[in-house]
Design a protein around this motif. Structure first.
Motif, PDB file in Angstrom:
ATOM      1  N   ASP A 176       0.829  -1.205   0.000  1.00  0.00           N
ATOM      2  CA  ASP A 176       0.000   0.000   0.000  1.00  0.00           C
ATOM      3  C   ASP A 176       0.863   1.255   0.000  1.00  0.00           C
ATOM      4  OD1 ASP A 176      -3.024  -0.912   0.752  1.00  0.00           O
ATOM      5  OD2 ASP A 176      -1.563  -2.209   1.708  1.00  0.00           O
ATOM      6  N   THR A 177       1.894   1.255   0.843  1.00  0.00           N
ATOM      7  CA  THR A 177       2.734   2.444   0.944  1.00  0.00           C
ATOM      8  C   THR A 177       3.497   2.702  -0.351  1.00  0.00           C
ATOM      9  OG1 THR A 177       4.385   1.023   2.001  1.00  0.00           O
ATOM     10  CG2 THR A 177       2.989   2.329   3.439  1.00  0.00           C
ATOM     11  N   ASP A 178       3.913   1.636  -1.033  1.00  0.00           N
ATOM     12  CA  ASP A 178       4.632   1.802  -2.295  1.00  0.00           C
ATOM     13  C   ASP A 178       3.713   2.300  -3.408  1.00  0.00           C
ATOM     14  OD1 ASP A 178       6.874   0.893  -0.999  1.00  0.00           O
ATOM     15  OD2 ASP A 178       6.593  -1.184  -1.627  1.00  0.00           O
ATOM     16  N   LEU A 179       2.420   1.972  -3.311  1.00  0.00           N
ATOM     17  CA  LEU A 179       1.461   2.429  -4.322  1.00  0.00           C
ATOM     18  C   LEU A 179       1.470   3.950  -4.426  1.00  0.00           C
ATOM     19  CD1 LEU A 179      -0.987   2.139  -6.242  1.00  0.00           C
ATOM     20  CD2 LEU A 179      -2.437   2.137  -4.209  1.00  0.00           C
ATOM     21  N   GLU A 180       1.487   4.621  -3.268  1.00  0.00           N
ATOM     22  CA  GLU A 180       1.409   6.077  -3.302  1.00  0.00           C
ATOM     23  C   GLU A 180       2.644   6.691  -3.932  1.00  0.00           C
ATOM     24  OE1 GLU A 180      -1.405   7.422  -2.859  1.00  0.00           O
ATOM     25  OE2 GLU A 180      -2.123   5.431  -2.314  1.00  0.00           O
ATOM     26  N   GLU A 181       3.775   6.037  -3.812  1.00  0.00           N
ATOM     27  CA  GLU A 181       4.967   6.534  -4.485  1.00  0.00           C
ATOM     28  C   GLU A 181       4.831   6.376  -5.998  1.00  0.00           C
ATOM     29  OE1 GLU A 181       8.324   4.578  -2.772  1.00  0.00           O
ATOM     30  OE2 GLU A 181       8.427   5.999  -1.104  1.00  0.00           O
ATOM     31  N   VAL A 182       4.178   5.300  -6.437  1.00  0.00           N
ATOM     32  CA  VAL A 182       3.918   5.116  -7.862  1.00  0.00           C
ATOM     33  C   VAL A 182       3.022   6.229  -8.380  1.00  0.00           C
ATOM     34  CG1 VAL A 182       2.842   3.614  -9.573  1.00  0.00           C
ATOM     35  CG2 VAL A 182       4.234   2.617  -7.764  1.00  0.00           C
ATOM     36  N   VAL A 183       1.965   6.529  -7.625  1.00  0.00           N
ATOM     37  CA  VAL A 183       1.052   7.596  -8.032  1.00  0.00           C
ATOM     38  C   VAL A 183       1.791   8.922  -8.129  1.00  0.00           C
ATOM     39  CG1 VAL A 183      -0.980   8.925  -7.343  1.00  0.00           C
ATOM     40  CG2 VAL A 183      -0.972   6.442  -7.081  1.00  0.00           C
TER      41      VAL A 183
END
Length: 557
Positions: A176-183
């Motif tokens: 989940d935390t890595d998703l926001e970095e992708v966004v």
């Protein structure tokens, strides 16, 4: 709620019916924590790539999808699109493979952990049926989306998930935390300060509703009389503690609502005062004020033995002497990790029925900032909250890196965390400059708090000396001016903007907990002022990576 999609208003090409069909199907079938990108353009040196649709799916991974509409066929290893004179050669597999490699290279170049997540590619033929046994050496059947998948329930989502899990390159699922970095990497822009302020206002509105939605937990556990709610910062524990106290009082029970810190205790008193009389707990306030209300002898503020040992023991003795009518049917404790071992047996003696009276404990072990350990001496039903609701994703990712437990950020996107790298002895002065700069940007004074980790800010010392603790905390709740506080006294409280002055810690053994607590007090914008090297040393590799995404802020003094 549909998944997020970027851009929010996609511009499909004139002949983009196939892309629209697939995009809309993804939004209808994927869970709300997934993200879908449309028309994602990438540049790798001189080579340009475009991914028609990109799915980032927490718990699974990333999928790049190349979409080809109309009639599709493959002959002698070559792909063709169209019929008759409109028939032309295409290379959907080569296109999407190249784009996927470029995407992974981009994420890796930016140092994002998502680069190591499972990543797959698919080709989609929304207007074509493909037989179940068809396959090519470079394209297994389960990496093709056809018309049948769109017609079959959640067939498209299943196809994407299976392609990621069976064929995705990478070491594990997308966190989940890595998703926001992708966004941030793929959809991030350059918002103006006015946009930040508007986003903060929207975040304030949304977080209150999300926190109230936590009440369903109490609905499910309404018959439980012994309950421990464990959750990270911003997971809504304090709201749940208040709501549980309110519900028990509304049911006709005599309730004690307790905590340890003055600021949180004053917050409880102010909130409860707005409730109907029949919903108010019998006692609201600090644990130590209860024995004093029942007649315990006064002691000196600097007498540690009085607060840690004498008063807790006195509470048990006084409770044994009280009439059952003075005791409680239920006790609710917020920030229970602050309570010492010696305190709990005395608190249990305040219950009318040791076996049936209610005990509801709300706590976060990552915020044990005091040099004491405390464990509830009875068996409690445990509920774990693993979502941060009250901070923006950028803030939650930073302080979440300091916790051993996974905390899923569910707040809105916000501005990046800001970092002012100065020596500890310069942190307070630099933090004052940061506050002035924030006010110049347009933040309301009442939205800003400056918290210290070491020696208290001179403004806090003066305000308490002049007006006392009650006036000091009432000024905080008035939200009219910048508030100056200390991490130790601010547990359970928040403000939209927090400037954290890392000016040392009193107890090095609790440095990690102090940082976690201080960083997690902000809802919309976090400014960290202090020695970056020391902060990263205390926080470890995960914090180093998160601070690497922070904006280096040079504030003019």
């Amino acid at each position: 709620m549909p998944p997020r999609t970027f851009p929010t208003e996609p511009a499909y090409p004139p002949d983009g019916g196939a892309e629209r069909t697939l995009h809309e199907a993804l939004l209808a079938q994927l869970p709300d924590d997934a993200v879908v990108f449309h028309g994602l353009r990438l540049q790798e040196e001189e080579q340009e790539y475009e991914i028609d649709l990109l799915v980032a799916w927490p718990g699974f991974g990333i999928a790049a999808i190349e979409v080809k509409g109309g009639h599709i066929e493959r002959r002698d290893g070559t792909w063709y699109q169209g019929n008759g004179d409109q028939r032309h050669r295409i290379d959907p597999v080569g296109q999407v493979q190249g784009a996927r490699h470029a995407l992974q290279a981009l994420l890796r170049h930016r140092g994002l952990l998502a680069a190591e997540s499972r990543t797959a590619h698919l080709v989609a033929f929304p207007h074509q049926y493909v037989g179940p046994d068809w396959a090519a050496l470079d394209l297994p059947r389960d990496m093709i989306v056809d018309r049948g998948d769109l017609e079959r329930g959640h067939g498209l989502a299943e196809r994407v998930r299976n392609a990621i899990t069976r064929h995705g390159q990478g070491h594990g699922p997308l966190a989940d935390t890595d998703l926001e970095e992708v966004v941030e990497a793929l959809a991030g822009g350059f918002p103006s300060q006015a946009e930040h302020l508007a986003a903060a206002a929207a975040h304030e509105d949304r977080l209150e509703q999300m926190t109230r939605d936590q009440g369903r937990i109490l609905d499910l556990l309404r018959e439980a009389r012994r309950l421990r709610v464990v959750g990270g910062a911003g997971s809504g524990k304090t709201w749940l503690a208040l709501e549980q106290a309110r519900r028990r009082a509304r049911a006709g029970e005599s309730v004690a609502l307790l905590c340890y810190s003055r600021g949180l205790g004053r917050y409880f008193e102010r909130v409860v005062a707005t409730w109907p009389v029949r919903e108010r707990p019998t006692y609201v306030g600090l644990f130590h004020d209860l024995p004093r209300a029942w007649g315990a002898a006064a002691g000196a503020d600097d007498d540690g033995d009085y607060w840690e040992r004498h008063l807790p023991l006195a509470l048990g003795e006084l409770a044994a002497q009280r009439s059952p009518a003075d005791l409680f049917d239920a006790v609710v404790v917020d920030e229970a990790q602050d309570f010492g071992d010696l305190w709990w047996p005395s608190l249990m003696r305040c219950l009318r029925d040791p076996d049936k009276s209610g005990l509801y404990v709300f706590m976060d072990d990552a915020q044990r900032v005091f040099p004491r350990e405390g464990h509830v001496p009875i068996e409690l039903v445990q509920v774990t909250l693993d979502e941060n609701l009250r901070s923006t994703k950028q803030i939650a990712q930073v302080f979440g890196a300091l916790s051993e437990d996974l905390l899923r950020p569910r707040g809105m996107d916000g501005p990046p965390v800001r970092l002012v790298d100065v020596l500890a002895e310069q942190a307070v002065a630099a933090a004052d400059d940061a506050v002035d700069a924030l006010l110049d940007e347009g933040w309301a004074p009442g939205a800003v708090t400056l918290l210290a980790t070491g020696r208290r800010h001179p403004a806090q010392v003066n305000e308490v000396a002049l007006g006392g603790h009650a006036a000091y905390w009432d000024a905080f709740f008035a939200e009219e001016d910048v508030f100056y506080g200390h991490v130790l006294g601010f547990k359970g409280l928040e403000r939209p903007v927090v400037v954290l002055a890392v000016n040392g810690v009193r107890d090095v053994a609790r440095a990690r907990e102090m940082l976690y607590t201080g960083l997690s007090r902000a809802r919309s914008l976090l400014v960290v002022v202090g020695p970056r090297e020391w902060i990263e040393q205390v926080g470890g590799e995960a914090v180093r990576r998160r601070l690497g995404k922070a904006v280096r802020w040079e504030v003019a003094g």
